[in-house]
Write a protein that holds these residues in place. Sequence first.
Motif, PDB file in Angstrom:
ATOM      1  N   LYS A 123       0.533   5.173  -7.610  1.00 57.05           N
ATOM      2  CA  LYS A 123      -0.884   5.320  -7.967  1.00 57.05           C
ATOM      3  C   LYS A 123      -1.317   4.487  -9.188  1.00 57.05           C
ATOM      4  O   LYS A 123      -1.858   5.018 -10.162  1.00 57.05           O
ATOM      5  CB  LYS A 123      -1.206   6.794  -8.206  1.00 57.05           C
ATOM      6  CG  LYS A 123      -1.015   7.662  -6.972  1.00 57.05           C
ATOM      7  CD  LYS A 123      -1.333   9.117  -7.262  1.00 57.05           C
ATOM      8  CE  LYS A 123      -1.288   9.948  -5.987  1.00 57.05           C
ATOM      9  NZ  LYS A 123       0.005   9.878  -5.272  1.00 57.05           N
ATOM     10  N   LYS A 160      -8.254  -0.071   0.788  1.00 59.13           N
ATOM     11  CA  LYS A 160      -9.405  -0.223   1.689  1.00 59.13           C
ATOM     12  C   LYS A 160      -9.199  -1.404   2.642  1.00 59.13           C
ATOM     13  O   LYS A 160      -9.491  -1.311   3.843  1.00 59.13           O
ATOM     14  CB  LYS A 160     -10.688  -0.420   0.885  1.00 59.13           C
ATOM     15  CG  LYS A 160     -11.951  -0.535   1.750  1.00 59.13           C
ATOM     16  CD  LYS A 160     -13.194  -0.709   0.905  1.00 59.13           C
ATOM     17  CE  LYS A 160     -14.460  -0.681   1.771  1.00 59.13           C
ATOM     18  NZ  LYS A 160     -14.461  -1.689   2.845  1.00 59.13           N
ATOM     19  N   ASN A 165      -7.195   0.289  -5.352  1.00 57.48           N
ATOM     20  CA  ASN A 165      -8.039   0.954  -4.349  1.00 57.48           C
ATOM     21  C   ASN A 165      -8.590  -0.042  -3.332  1.00 57.48           C
ATOM     22  O   ASN A 165      -8.740   0.280  -2.144  1.00 57.48           O
ATOM     23  CB  ASN A 165      -9.191   1.697  -5.032  1.00 57.48           C
ATOM     24  CG  ASN A 165      -8.712   2.948  -5.754  1.00 57.48           C
ATOM     25  OD1 ASN A 165      -7.695   3.533  -5.378  1.00 57.48           O
ATOM     26  ND2 ASN A 165      -9.430   3.355  -6.790  1.00 57.48           N
ATOM     27  N   SER A 166      -8.876  -1.258  -3.794  1.00 57.62           N
ATOM     28  CA  SER A 166      -9.391  -2.283  -2.883  1.00 57.62           C
ATOM     29  C   SER A 166      -8.323  -2.705  -1.878  1.00 57.62           C
ATOM     30  O   SER A 166      -8.627  -2.991  -0.710  1.00 57.62           O
ATOM     31  CB  SER A 166      -9.881  -3.496  -3.677  1.00 57.62           C
ATOM     32  OG  SER A 166     -10.938  -3.124  -4.543  1.00 57.62           O
ATOM     33  N   LYS A 188       0.462   4.074  -2.930  1.00 55.36           N
ATOM     34  CA  LYS A 188       0.257   5.511  -2.684  1.00 55.36           C
ATOM     35  C   LYS A 188       1.296   6.352  -3.422  1.00 55.36           C
ATOM     36  O   LYS A 188       1.032   7.496  -3.791  1.00 55.36           O
ATOM     37  CB  LYS A 188       0.322   5.787  -1.182  1.00 55.36           C
ATOM     38  CG  LYS A 188      -0.852   5.198  -0.402  1.00 55.36           C
ATOM     39  CD  LYS A 188      -0.652   5.344   1.103  1.00 55.36           C
ATOM     40  CE  LYS A 188      -1.784   4.676   1.877  1.00 55.36           C
ATOM     41  NZ  LYS A 188      -1.568   4.721   3.348  1.00 55.36           N
ATOM     42  N   CYS A 224       0.821  -1.218   0.000  1.00 54.04           N
ATOM     43  CA  CYS A 224       0.000   0.000   0.000  1.00 54.04           C
ATOM     44  C   CYS A 224       0.852   1.264   0.000  1.00 54.04           C
ATOM     45  O   CYS A 224       0.477   2.273  -0.607  1.00 54.04           O
ATOM     46  CB  CYS A 224      -0.951  -0.020   1.196  1.00 54.04           C
ATOM     47  SG  CYS A 224      -2.263  -1.258   1.019  1.00 54.04           S
ATOM     48  N   SER A 256      -7.462  -4.867  -7.408  1.00 57.25           N
ATOM     49  CA  SER A 256      -7.735  -3.442  -7.582  1.00 57.25           C
ATOM     50  C   SER A 256      -6.878  -2.702  -6.557  1.00 57.25           C
ATOM     51  O   SER A 256      -6.888  -3.035  -5.366  1.00 57.25           O
ATOM     52  CB  SER A 256      -9.214  -3.148  -7.334  1.00 57.25           C
ATOM     53  OG  SER A 256      -9.403  -1.783  -7.020  1.00 57.25           O
ATOM     54  N   SER A 284      -3.741   1.540 -11.120  1.00 59.64           N
ATOM     55  CA  SER A 284      -5.134   1.091 -11.027  1.00 59.64           C
ATOM     56  C   SER A 284      -5.201  -0.394 -10.681  1.00 59.64           C
ATOM     57  O   SER A 284      -6.062  -0.824  -9.916  1.00 59.64           O
ATOM     58  CB  SER A 284      -5.853   1.334 -12.358  1.00 59.64           C
ATOM     59  OG  SER A 284      -5.851   2.707 -12.686  1.00 59.64           O
TER      60      SER A 284
END
Length: 427
Positions: A90, A150, A146-147, A87, A83, A144, A92
Amino acid sequence: MKINRAVIIQCRLSSTRLPQKALKPLGGKPILSWVLESMKKVKADAYYVATDRESYPIINEICQKNGFMCFAGSLDDVLDRYCSLIKEIKPSIVIRATADNPFLFYEAAEDSVIEFENKNKGKGKCDYFTYSNLPHGSGIEVFSANSLLKAQSDTSSQYEKEHVGPALYNHKDSFVCLFEKPSKDYDYPNYRTTVDTYSDYLHAIMIDQYLSKKSFVPPYKACQIVEACESKVVQNPIVLIPSTDKGHGTGHLHRCLQIAISIPSFIYIPKDATLPGINIIIDEYMKMGLENWQVINELPQKDYPAIFVLDDFNTSSEIFEKLNCGKSIISIDEGGSIHEEIDYLLDIIPSFKIERKANFVDTGYIQKPKNVRSEKSDKISNILICIGGEDPSSFTIPCVKIFSEKFPESKITAVGSSINNSNLENN
């Protein structure tokens, strides 16, 4: 530049079951290089290895040689390592592989990413995708980005932080995770190609040896890896275990080395071997075709399905216990207490006053000279003494002394590598 696909391979050098496994040599290069070469076959906008800060200097050097960037993050929290990199760059889509899998199905990896992208078209949604039923060690995972971010914020599980994928697929109420069966070209769930233990490492060596002998060029295709896994050479590896103790002579070692240069096999030479001149002998066989990968200094673990060939003269119960889960144990010239438990026994020449039944007791194969005398002579003019070639137990000199006393008028010729004039004069 906008990054859509990012290949991120996790790697650290603090593994415990097989220390620094990513650096283990395989076919002349570290295992990590195999992984990087395979994943370079997958189309992506960025290629990274995510490691820890302590491992970074060594890993970064390998990355530079293979066109990868290197990122340093947390040692134990691998999810945070991913992660933190996400960050920064970036992407996808994150394509995850691990550094202990030298035989990745890169064609299946590319197919996985395409499947993931297709499932996210229109109103479709997929947070995690992987093919199930690939050989253990030949698959990858697609996330993903973004997943993953999260999942990091949601989980407190140390297991999920270490293994990454479970942070999503253990929470299917929050994430759409798909495990799909691959095409028949990749559907081989019973094979194992990862390198997590010493036995795995020996298995990987045999896979590479099989394929390199067929002139295939790495990174190997899925069909080639499957062919190797199905081959008899890989499924039935041979480990030769000669005696390397001082006093047993070099015949056992020579016999095993001759086998090793004839067929693909490992030969176990312990680091504490006491046999004089052992390194010189091995170097001579290297010139005759023995290869570095064949000489191992550590016995395989019990889970290694090898055929063990003992030429150890007197195999200890400790060694035998370590091998007792192999496919078969074959013993040559065995004089120890394990003879009742081995699968196959071959006696070169049965031991004197043997207390067990030997499998070969007929010495008729030893040819007598054609001009052998049929009549005995009272006078013995010449005596030839040759005991065991190298005479590791030093019987030659005592024999010379005994015969010289019994037959003082006879000429005695003694043959042996341990004989010199001073020995004869002193005795």
